[in-house]
Design an enzyme around this catalytic site. Structure first.
Site, short mmCIF file in Angstrom:
data_model
loop_
_atom_site.label_atom_id
_atom_site.label_comp_id
_atom_site.label_asym_id
_atom_site.label_seq_id
_atom_site.Cartn_x
_atom_site.Cartn_y
_atom_site.Cartn_z
N SER A 77 -4.53 -6.04 -0.55
CA SER A 77 -4.20 -5.07 -0.56
C SER A 77 -5.23 -3.96 -1.12
CB SER A 77 -3.52 -4.55 -1.87
OG SER A 77 -2.47 -3.80 -2.25
N HIS A 102 -2.67 -3.79 3.56
CA HIS A 102 -1.37 -4.28 2.35
C HIS A 102 -1.75 -2.72 1.86
CE1 HIS A 102 2.19 -5.40 0.49
NE2 HIS A 102 1.63 -5.17 -0.67
N ASP A 141 -0.34 0.30 -0.88
CA ASP A 141 0.67 0.00 -1.46
C ASP A 141 0.77 1.59 -2.22
OD1 ASP A 141 0.92 -2.21 -2.68
OD2 ASP A 141 -0.97 -2.76 -3.00
N MET A 162 3.11 4.48 -4.47
CA MET A 162 3.86 4.51 -5.48
C MET A 162 3.88 5.72 -5.93
SD MET A 162 1.44 1.44 -7.66
CE MET A 162 1.35 -0.28 -7.44
N HIS A 191 4.19 -0.63 1.59
CA HIS A 191 4.98 -0.92 0.46
C HIS A 191 5.54 0.17 0.11
CE1 HIS A 191 5.00 -3.32 -3.73
NE2 HIS A 191 6.28 -3.19 -2.95
N MET A 213 7.23 1.39 -3.27
CA MET A 213 7.66 1.83 -4.52
C MET A 213 8.01 2.72 -5.07
SD MET A 213 4.37 -1.77 -6.05
CE MET A 213 3.68 -0.95 -4.03
N MET A 268 8.42 -10.00 -4.86
CA MET A 268 7.33 -9.42 -6.12
C MET A 268 6.84 -10.46 -7.32
SD MET A 268 5.98 -6.38 -5.17
CE MET A 268 4.86 -6.61 -6.68
N GLY A 318 -2.59 -3.64 -9.83
CA GLY A 318 -3.60 -4.79 -9.26
C GLY A 318 -3.79 -5.72 -10.70
N GLY A 319 -4.24 -6.95 -10.27
CA GLY A 319 -4.79 -7.56 -10.77
C GLY A 319 -4.02 -7.93 -12.36
N ASP A 325 3.68 -10.94 -3.19
CA ASP A 325 2.91 -10.23 -3.98
C ASP A 325 2.95 -9.83 -5.14
OD1 ASP A 325 1.30 -7.72 -4.01
OD2 ASP A 325 2.61 -6.31 -2.74
N GLY A 354 -0.94 -11.37 -8.28
CA GLY A 354 -1.60 -12.40 -8.79
C GLY A 354 -2.07 -13.45 -7.93
C1 DX5 Z 1 1.09 -4.50 -7.60
C2 DX5 Z 1 1.27 -4.68 -5.78
C3 DX5 Z 1 0.30 -5.42 -4.89
C4 DX5 Z 1 -1.16 -5.03 -5.68
C5 DX5 Z 1 -0.75 -6.29 -5.92
O1 DX5 Z 1 2.46 -3.21 -7.71
O2 DX5 Z 1 2.43 -4.52 -5.23
O3 DX5 Z 1 0.32 -4.96 -3.87
O4 DX5 Z 1 -1.98 -4.43 -4.81
O5 DX5 Z 1 -2.43 -7.16 -6.63
P1 DX5 Z 1 -3.32 -8.46 -6.82
O6 DX5 Z 1 -3.41 -8.93 -5.99
O7 DX5 Z 1 -4.74 -8.04 -7.08
O8 DX5 Z 1 -2.07 -8.72 -7.80
ZN ZN Z 2 2.37 -4.25 -2.82
#
Ligand code: DX5
Ligand code: ZN
Length: 223
Positions: A8, A33, A35, A37, A66, A68, A137, A144-145, A175, A177
């Site tokens: 991602s 990937h 993201d 938002m 993806h 969101m 999810m 992230g993170g 997706d 962690g």
């Molecule tokens: C979170 C995103 C993920 C994110 C995952 O809202 O949809 O794709 O980048 O990030 P990690 O791998 O750091 O949890």
């Molecule tokens: Zn994602």
């Protein structure tokens, strides 16, 4: 079935996306990937179709977009035109989910449905024969993170069984962690597409992190 790794770019340096993508490509990534938002469905804002279009020019890897966002129906055409190979939409925002899935497929794009951690599996039971993949999810979307939510493992297994019951061989994607600690658990639970942001782009060597995570996923598959 193999396991596909989808780094991602959310955790990459947005000023150097082409370099980020090239590094994970060298490391053996299968997908990129992306993201998206909107600051409404999730409390964060990221990128839109112009960035997808630019990424398409710098990589041969399929772009896994993806969404969101609160109104995906309005934007799937723009993301398809920009070069998305896969588009996933959240069931929580779509009263006419079946129609949206058909609309994505009509654009020649693989259609996925996404469930938030609090959304029960039954939410997709009527469309399980229609989707190309299902995204679980394993964190609350937006950032992230974050830490992996352990309950996601049994959800992956439940969704795999649901897809199988509909004779749908589509993959279960996960997706949030995913790292060297959680990778083998989710593969054993049935996940066959793994998104990883922080574990790859938070590392000093994303190419190597990609290679290591992919190897761990493949090892879990064979174990
Ligand atoms: C979170 C995103 C993920 C994110 C995952 O809202 O949809 O794709 O980048 O990030 P990690 O791998 O750091 O949890
Ligand atoms: Zn994602």
């Amino acid at each position: 079935m193999s396991v596909l790794l989808a780094p991602s770019i959310l955790s990459a340096d947005f000023a150097h996306l082409a370099d980020a993508v090239a590094a994970v490509e060298r490391g053996g990534a299968d997908l990129i990937h992306v993201d998206v938002m909107d600051g409404h469905f999730v409390p964060n804002i990221t990128i839109g179709p112009p960035v997808v279009k630019s990424l398409k020019r710098v990589t041969k890897l399929p772009l896994d977009v993806h969404l969101m966002i609160t109104d995906p129906d309005k934007y799937i055409g723009a993301f398809a035109d920009a070069g998305a190979s896969m588009i996933s939409v959240h069931v929580e925002v779509l009263p006419h989910l079946h129609r949206t899935i058909q609309a994505i497929k009509a654009l020649g794009v693989q259609a996925g449905v996404v469930l938030n951690p609090s959304t029960p599996v039954v939410a997709i039971s009527e469309v399980v024969g229609d989707v190309d993949f299902v995204l679980v999810m394993s964190v609350n979307p937006g950032f992230g993170g974050q830490a992996f939510i352990p309950r996601s493992e049994s959800k992956v297994t439940e969704i795999r069984a649901l897809l199988d019951s509909a004779k749908n061989s589509g993959r279960v994607e996960i997706d949030g962690g995913i790292d060297m600690h959680t990778v083998s658990r989710v593969v054993k639970a049935g996940a066959r597409m793994l998104v990883a942001g922080n574990a790859i782009f938070g590392s000093p060597d994303p190419e190597r992190a990609t290679r290591d995570l992919k190897a761990a996923a493949m090892a879990a598959l064979q174990a």
